[in-house]
Design an enzyme around this catalytic site. Sequence first.
Site: not given
Length: 241
Positions: A106-109
Amino acid sequence: MENIRLQKFLAELGVASRRKAEELIIQGKVKVNDKIVTELGTKVDPETDVIKFEDNIINDKNNHKKIYILLNKPIGVVTTAKDQFDRQTVIDLVKIKERLVPVGRLDMYTSGALILTNDGEFIYKVTHPKHEINKTYNVTVVGEVSKEDIQKLKNGVEIDDGYITKEANAKILKIDKEKNISRIEITIHEGKNRQVRKMCQAIGKKVLALHRSKIGSIDVKDLKIGTWRYMTKDEINRIIK
């Protein structure tokens, strides 16, 4: 299990990125069946070959307890075992003695459901596209989403220079005309980089918030953001069937 390139397998287990894994192989830090392998492109069978990184077995099926953890990942935390910029990682949130790696990314955001485990075969099954495991996302976007937009998402939209996404499930959850935002649910079984964000961009909508609510039928609605729990045997079986 079919044979897989060694650097790809190392990356899927979270040892390092694929590029970094290639460097580790060249440096002689990886062994297959107790022989140092330095040739890129070497294929291994994770089911039968014993693969070591720095003399530690990373696909040992018999000598360690298999652990499966469901985390409700918060925004601002990176999905990796180690971060070169010393940012907080998902491993920092799950403080147990066993070595775990995240299953997919999952990306950081992006917040939400993420599985961590020490079971290499499980990782392979969950992340390989042929298994088509659904992931469900709740997305908040700027503007009002139309029925036509939803149909486009269902049919497939163009991302990444000509790639057409496969058919997806999509529906409108809420439209707030005063705030000029919409909440939609998108379920996909692909795993292209930042795919849901790019799909929304393809229908002209900017993503304000993205949360993965489910992996398969396993949801995180009873887990507070930043907390985790062990998965049940039933949940594990439901994921890999």
